[in-house]
Design a protein around this motif. Sequence first.
Motif, PDB file in Angstrom:
ATOM      1  N   GLY A 152      42.643  53.442  80.383  1.00 31.87           N
ATOM      2  CA  GLY A 152      42.251  54.303  81.491  1.00 31.87           C
ATOM      3  C   GLY A 152      43.376  54.703  82.413  1.00 31.87           C
ATOM      4  N   GLU A 153      44.565  54.127  82.214  1.00 29.90           N
ATOM      5  CA  GLU A 153      45.679  54.451  83.118  1.00 29.90           C
ATOM      6  C   GLU A 153      46.238  55.856  82.870  1.00 29.90           C
ATOM      7  N   PHE A 154      46.320  56.232  81.597  1.00 27.92           N
ATOM      8  CA  PHE A 154      46.920  57.524  81.270  1.00 27.92           C
ATOM      9  C   PHE A 154      45.919  58.449  80.584  1.00 27.92           C
ATOM     10  N   LEU A 155      45.807  59.665  81.108  1.00 28.03           N
ATOM     11  CA  LEU A 155      45.117  60.767  80.450  1.00 28.03           C
ATOM     12  C   LEU A 155      46.078  61.946  80.456  1.00 28.03           C
ATOM     13  N   PHE A 156      45.853  62.893  79.577  1.00 21.16           N
ATOM     14  CA  PHE A 156      46.692  64.080  79.525  1.00 21.16           C
ATOM     15  C   PHE A 156      46.373  65.003  80.704  1.00 21.16           C
ATOM     16  N   ASP A 157      47.390  65.669  81.200  1.00 19.19           N
ATOM     17  CA  ASP A 157      47.241  66.604  82.315  1.00 19.19           C
ATOM     18  C   ASP A 157      46.656  67.908  81.770  1.00 19.19           C
ATOM     19  N   GLU A 158      45.411  68.205  82.126  1.00 22.89           N
ATOM     20  CA  GLU A 158      44.714  69.355  81.547  1.00 22.89           C
ATOM     21  C   GLU A 158      45.203  70.689  82.090  1.00 22.89           C
ATOM     22  N   SER A 159      46.119  70.667  83.050  1.00 19.07           N
ATOM     23  CA  SER A 159      46.722  71.927  83.482  1.00 19.07           C
ATOM     24  C   SER A 159      47.778  72.395  82.478  1.00 19.07           C
ATOM     25  N   PHE A 160      48.148  71.502  81.536  1.00 18.27           N
ATOM     26  CA  PHE A 160      49.077  71.858  80.455  1.00 18.27           C
ATOM     27  C   PHE A 160      48.274  72.172  79.195  1.00 18.27           C
ATOM     28  N   LYS A 161      48.208  73.448  78.836  1.00 15.02           N
ATOM     29  CA  LYS A 161      47.530  73.826  77.587  1.00 15.02           C
ATOM     30  C   LYS A 161      48.405  73.525  76.377  1.00 15.02           C
ATOM     31  N   VAL A 162      49.710  73.514  76.608  1.00 13.88           N
ATOM     32  CA  VAL A 162      50.684  73.099  75.585  1.00 13.88           C
ATOM     33  C   VAL A 162      51.692  72.178  76.267  1.00 13.88           C
ATOM     34  N   LYS A 163      52.496  71.491  75.474  1.00 12.88           N
ATOM     35  CA  LYS A 163      53.495  70.550  75.988  1.00 12.88           C
ATOM     36  C   LYS A 163      52.869  69.422  76.806  1.00 12.88           C
ATOM     37  N   GLU A 164      51.574  69.170  76.565  1.00 17.69           N
ATOM     38  CA  GLU A 164      50.888  68.090  77.276  1.00 17.69           C
ATOM     39  C   GLU A 164      51.444  66.724  76.885  1.00 17.69           C
ATOM     40  N   ASP A 165      51.980  66.621  75.656  1.00 18.04           N
ATOM     41  CA  ASP A 165      52.540  65.350  75.230  1.00 18.04           C
ATOM     42  C   ASP A 165      53.882  65.073  75.910  1.00 18.04           C
ATOM     43  N   TYR A 166      54.671  66.112  76.122  1.00 22.04           N
ATOM     44  CA  TYR A 166      55.922  65.918  76.859  1.00 22.04           C
ATOM     45  C   TYR A 166      55.636  65.456  78.289  1.00 22.04           C
ATOM     46  N   GLU A 167      54.633  66.084  78.914  1.00 25.60           N
ATOM     47  CA  GLU A 167      54.322  65.733  80.299  1.00 25.60           C
ATOM     48  C   GLU A 167      53.908  64.275  80.420  1.00 25.60           C
ATOM     49  N   ILE A 168      53.024  63.814  79.554  1.00 25.33           N
ATOM     50  CA  ILE A 168      52.534  62.443  79.667  1.00 25.33           C
ATOM     51  C   ILE A 168      53.641  61.438  79.348  1.00 25.33           C
ATOM     52  N   CYS A 169      54.563  61.804  78.458  1.00 23.27           N
ATOM     53  CA  CYS A 169      55.697  60.928  78.151  1.00 23.27           C
ATOM     54  C   CYS A 169      56.628  60.792  79.353  1.00 23.27           C
ATOM     55  N   LEU A 170      56.932  61.914  79.989  1.00 24.49           N
ATOM     56  CA  LEU A 170      57.806  61.863  81.163  1.00 24.49           C
ATOM     57  C   LEU A 170      57.145  61.072  82.292  1.00 24.49           C
ATOM     58  N   ARG A 171      55.847  61.228  82.444  1.00 20.42           N
ATOM     59  CA  ARG A 171      55.115  60.471  83.461  1.00 20.42           C
ATOM     60  C   ARG A 171      55.212  58.968  83.181  1.00 20.42           C
ATOM     61  N   HIS A 172      55.086  58.605  81.903  1.00 15.77           N
ATOM     62  CA  HIS A 172      55.189  57.195  81.509  1.00 15.77           C
ATOM     63  C   HIS A 172      56.595  56.656  81.770  1.00 15.77           C
ATOM     64  N   ILE A 173      57.611  57.439  81.432  1.00 15.43           N
ATOM     65  CA  ILE A 173      58.996  57.010  81.624  1.00 15.43           C
ATOM     66  C   ILE A 173      59.293  56.804  83.106  1.00 15.43           C
ATOM     67  N   VAL A 174      58.797  57.711  83.942  1.00 24.13           N
ATOM     68  CA  VAL A 174      59.008  57.580  85.383  1.00 24.13           C
ATOM     69  C   VAL A 174      58.405  56.273  85.900  1.00 24.13           C
ATOM     70  N   LYS A 175      57.214  55.932  85.407  1.00 25.02           N
ATOM     71  CA  LYS A 175      56.525  54.734  85.914  1.00 25.02           C
ATOM     72  C   LYS A 175      57.057  53.445  85.314  1.00 25.02           C
ATOM     73  N   TYR A 176      57.331  53.450  83.993  1.00 25.76           N
ATOM     74  CA  TYR A 176      57.681  52.202  83.309  1.00 25.76           C
ATOM     75  C   TYR A 176      59.154  52.093  82.911  1.00 25.76           C
ATOM     76  N   GLY A 177      59.925  53.134  83.180  1.00 22.74           N
ATOM     77  CA  GLY A 177      61.358  53.059  82.900  1.00 22.74           C
ATOM     78  C   GLY A 177      61.740  53.320  81.468  1.00 22.74           C
ATOM     79  N   GLY A 178      60.772  53.642  80.625  1.00 22.82           N
ATOM     80  CA  GLY A 178      61.065  53.921  79.218  1.00 22.82           C
ATOM     81  C   GLY A 178      59.784  54.154  78.451  1.00 22.82           C
TER      82      GLY A 178
END
Length: 238
Positions: A152-178
């Motif tokens: 439940g911590e991570f869901l995809f950002d629905e404002s991204f119709k494409v590149k949603e996987d890049y966004e969620i990866c960058l969000r994860h890296i910012v929070k967890y450092g990798g």
Amino acid sequence: MLIAIPSKNRAGQTTTNKILPNIGTFFVPESEVHQYHYIKNVIAVPSSVQGITQTRNWILKNTNEKWVVFLDDDAKNVGYTELGRTQAKKIDIRDEGFWGEEFLKAFDLCEQMNFKMWGLKTEAAPRSVYPYKPILTKTYLTASCMGMVNDGEFLFDESFKVKEDYEICLRHIVKYGGILGIRYLHWENEHWKTEGGCKDYRTVDMERDAIKKLNKLYPGMIRSAKRKANTFTIQLNL
């Protein structure tokens, strides 16, 4: 573990089901379920769910499985690259037992590292093989082959119709450092060559807008975004 394979307008063209005929589950629009009769495990996605980003979130919200793997429906080359002294050879692995075990190992390693996401290398070209770097923590993942700890911590950002996987990866890296990038195996797909799926609505302008939005949300983390034909290649600055 749920191995989720979203698919739309590709009945009869899918290939991932040939690699994972028993352990993969296809998620298709409810109006197309009858067209996917040749696939063992099929779940209907309500017509109110539109686009790949909403579909991924619907899958995450409607399963009790803690570990979810997302795969594209058009897998092409899956396996590893054997490097010789003078040449490289791609070894294709069509054994779903092997892949099931590897996905479970990836989740185990991911949780030991206190990460929530892992992914395989999604290109099979020998030039992408670096045997001295089998695992990376400063990299990107794509949902062509991505595992997520579904707590439940991570869901995809629905404002991204494409590149949603890049966004969620960058969000994860910012929070967890990798993030956990597994590079000793590859899972390559057809992507733009197969009709249907995201190709039905993806446009160059949509890709460009998504990249601009990524730059705004994560300043300094994107080194470059180069267009080749109808696709963009993104390099991260990590």
